[in-house]
Design a protein around this motif. Structure first.
Motif, PDB file in Angstrom:
ATOM      1  N   ILE A 181      -6.040   4.201  -2.738  1.00 26.08           N
ATOM      2  CA  ILE A 181      -5.221   2.994  -2.948  1.00 26.08           C
ATOM      3  C   ILE A 181      -6.102   1.830  -3.409  1.00 26.08           C
ATOM      4  O   ILE A 181      -5.754   1.099  -4.337  1.00 26.08           O
ATOM      5  CB  ILE A 181      -4.428   2.643  -1.664  1.00 26.08           C
ATOM      6  CG1 ILE A 181      -3.357   3.708  -1.418  1.00 26.08           C
ATOM      7  CG2 ILE A 181      -3.783   1.259  -1.767  1.00 26.08           C
ATOM      8  CD1 ILE A 181      -2.719   3.673  -0.045  1.00 26.08           C
ATOM      9  N   SER A 189       0.833  -1.207   0.000  1.00 26.59           N
ATOM     10  CA  SER A 189       0.000   0.000   0.000  1.00 26.59           C
ATOM     11  C   SER A 189       0.864   1.251   0.000  1.00 26.59           C
ATOM     12  O   SER A 189       0.557   2.231  -0.682  1.00 26.59           O
ATOM     13  CB  SER A 189      -0.902   0.023   1.219  1.00 26.59           C
ATOM     14  OG  SER A 189      -1.767  -1.060   1.177  1.00 26.59           O
ATOM     15  N   ILE A 214       2.202   1.875  -3.412  1.00 30.79           N
ATOM     16  CA  ILE A 214       1.167   2.456  -4.295  1.00 30.79           C
ATOM     17  C   ILE A 214       0.979   3.936  -3.962  1.00 30.79           C
ATOM     18  O   ILE A 214       0.926   4.787  -4.850  1.00 30.79           O
ATOM     19  CB  ILE A 214      -0.171   1.679  -4.170  1.00 30.79           C
ATOM     20  CG1 ILE A 214      -0.009   0.255  -4.710  1.00 30.79           C
ATOM     21  CG2 ILE A 214      -1.294   2.397  -4.912  1.00 30.79           C
ATOM     22  CD1 ILE A 214      -1.185  -0.666  -4.456  1.00 30.79           C
ATOM     23  N   TYR A 215       0.911   4.233  -2.679  1.00 34.78           N
ATOM     24  CA  TYR A 215       0.723   5.623  -2.252  1.00 34.78           C
ATOM     25  C   TYR A 215       1.885   6.501  -2.737  1.00 34.78           C
ATOM     26  O   TYR A 215       1.678   7.619  -3.204  1.00 34.78           O
ATOM     27  CB  TYR A 215       0.581   5.671  -0.724  1.00 34.78           C
ATOM     28  CG  TYR A 215       0.348   7.060  -0.190  1.00 34.78           C
ATOM     29  CD1 TYR A 215      -0.636   7.887  -0.744  1.00 34.78           C
ATOM     30  CD2 TYR A 215       1.107   7.565   0.863  1.00 34.78           C
ATOM     31  CE1 TYR A 215      -0.846   9.172  -0.264  1.00 34.78           C
ATOM     32  CE2 TYR A 215       0.904   8.841   1.358  1.00 34.78           C
ATOM     33  CZ  TYR A 215      -0.072   9.638   0.788  1.00 34.78           C
ATOM     34  OH  TYR A 215      -0.285  10.903   1.264  1.00 34.78           O
ATOM     35  N   VAL A 268      -6.980   2.213  -7.035  1.00 31.22           N
ATOM     36  CA  VAL A 268      -5.832   1.854  -7.895  1.00 31.22           C
ATOM     37  C   VAL A 268      -5.794   0.331  -8.057  1.00 31.22           C
ATOM     38  O   VAL A 268      -5.662  -0.184  -9.175  1.00 31.22           O
ATOM     39  CB  VAL A 268      -4.499   2.377  -7.296  1.00 31.22           C
ATOM     40  CG1 VAL A 268      -3.311   1.833  -8.085  1.00 31.22           C
ATOM     41  CG2 VAL A 268      -4.480   3.896  -7.272  1.00 31.22           C
ATOM     42  N   ILE A 269      -5.949  -0.380  -6.951  1.00 32.84           N
ATOM     43  CA  ILE A 269      -5.898  -1.851  -6.999  1.00 32.84           C
ATOM     44  C   ILE A 269      -7.057  -2.404  -7.834  1.00 32.84           C
ATOM     45  O   ILE A 269      -6.861  -3.264  -8.700  1.00 32.84           O
ATOM     46  CB  ILE A 269      -5.899  -2.444  -5.564  1.00 32.84           C
ATOM     47  CG1 ILE A 269      -4.610  -2.028  -4.838  1.00 32.84           C
ATOM     48  CG2 ILE A 269      -6.036  -3.969  -5.600  1.00 32.84           C
ATOM     49  CD1 ILE A 269      -4.595  -2.307  -3.355  1.00 32.84           C
TER      50      ILE A 269
END
Lengths: 270, 64
Positions: free
Chosen positions: B49, B2, B5-6, B52-53
């Motif tokens: 997040i 995470s 991704i952030y 995005v996933i």
């Protein structure tokens, strides 16, 4: 067609532009309730003269906002006015509850979003095309609303593919997943009522939404009454014969009643 | 994961120009406002997040 679009902040500048573009593409006659005319009073006065209502702007779970954002144009107190009509929206969240309530009160079609509608200014065109697409294909190509929502989701897929920017792809996917269209053949898959949620899980949305409180109550009464009568009969047989398992006409009657009830249920009569 | 991704999302937003806008319902963010919102609002950060996933999963899922 009644077109409603408040305009009072930066976000509504976009939706105002989008609804104008939609009306231009439809080339159909419409009554505009734009900017300061986008009020509850004007909606209630005009709605009876129109079969399609289009609303572009802010919404929440409860309703669709009027000019200024302090009151609703449509909420649960006046959504019965949409009975038998089509309501096409580009607004946040209304599909969660307010849109379902409108559909329950007899709206023929509710086109809505069950989450926040999000977009980017640099790929605005892609988002606008997807938001406007459903109504355009229904009116211009004559497709059914059930087909239109499928095609609109495909349009989102095409836009996702076309978009070069990752951030745009994220929000196109998000908006696609939030899009819902409630019709008689395509009822909501969710409900705020727990019993209805259970019924949807057990019987599927189409059957579950046909269940009415009175029918469920009648079914419960029948089942409880059946249970009491069966228990009492079995007890009487046990007292007379020393066993409750005995071939009696009463049991055959109970089996026939159960079979009859199941047949009625499977035939959607209950 | 995470956090990775952030970090990428932040990098992406930072690289936008000053005219860039993200409209999320009634809220309009420029790049600085969005970075500030994500930094302060943990729930919002988590939501971004997740989006995005979900999109990554969607893009990798073959379409019918």
């Amino acid at each position: 067609m009644l077109a409603i679009a408040p305009r009072y902040d930066e976000a509504t500048e976009y939706s105002y532009k989008w609804i104008k573009k939609l009306m231009e593409e439809l080339e159909a006659e419409y009554t505009p309730l734009f900017e300061s005319d986008a009020t509850r009073e004007n909606f209630e006065k005009e709605v009876e003269n129109h079969s399609i209502v289009v609303f572009y702007d802010h919404g929440d779970e409860v309703g669709l906002y009027a000019q200024g954002g302090r009151t609703y144009v449509i909420d649960k107190r006046n959504n019965h006015l949409l009975k038998g009509k089509i309501i096409y929206t580009m607004a946040c969240l209304w599909g969660i509850d307010g849109g379902i309530d409108t559909w329950k009160k007899g709206a023929k079609v509710v086109w809505a979003y069950k989450d926040v509608f999000a977009f980017t200014n640099y790929d605005e065109e892609l988002f606008m095309e997807c938001a406007n697409y459903g109504l355009i294909i229904v009116i211009k190509e004559g497709v059914s609303w059930e087909e239109a929502v499928e095609k609109a989701k495909k349009k989102f897929d095409e836009a996702i593919e076309k978009a070069e920017d990752g951030w745009t792809k994220i929000w196109l996917r998000h908006d696609r997943d939030a899009l819902v269209c409630y019709t008689e053949n395509n009822p909501p898959e969710t409900s705020t009522c727990m019993l209805r949620q259970l019924a949807i899980k057990l019987f599927g949305a189409k059957r579950a939404w046909k269940l009415r409180r009175a029918k469920v109550f009648a079914l419960m009464l029948t089942c409880v009454g059946y249970g009491i009568a069966l228990h009492d009969f079995a007890h009487q047989v046990w007292e007379l014969k020393g066993t409750s398992l005995s071939l009696e006409g009463g049991y055959i009657g109970f089996i026939m009643m159960l079979a009859g009830l199941l047949l009625l249920f499977l035939d959607h009569k209950v | 994961m995470s956090e990775e991704i952030y970090r990428v999302v932040k990098e992406y937003i930072k690289s936008r120009n000053s005219g860039w806008r993200f409209i999320f319902g009634g809220q309009v963010f420029d790049k600085n406002k969005l970075l500030e919102k994500m930094e302060k609002d943990k729930k919002f950060r988590k939501f971004i997040i997740e989006e995005v996933i979900k999109t990554a999963v969607d893009l990798l899922t073959p379409k019918k």
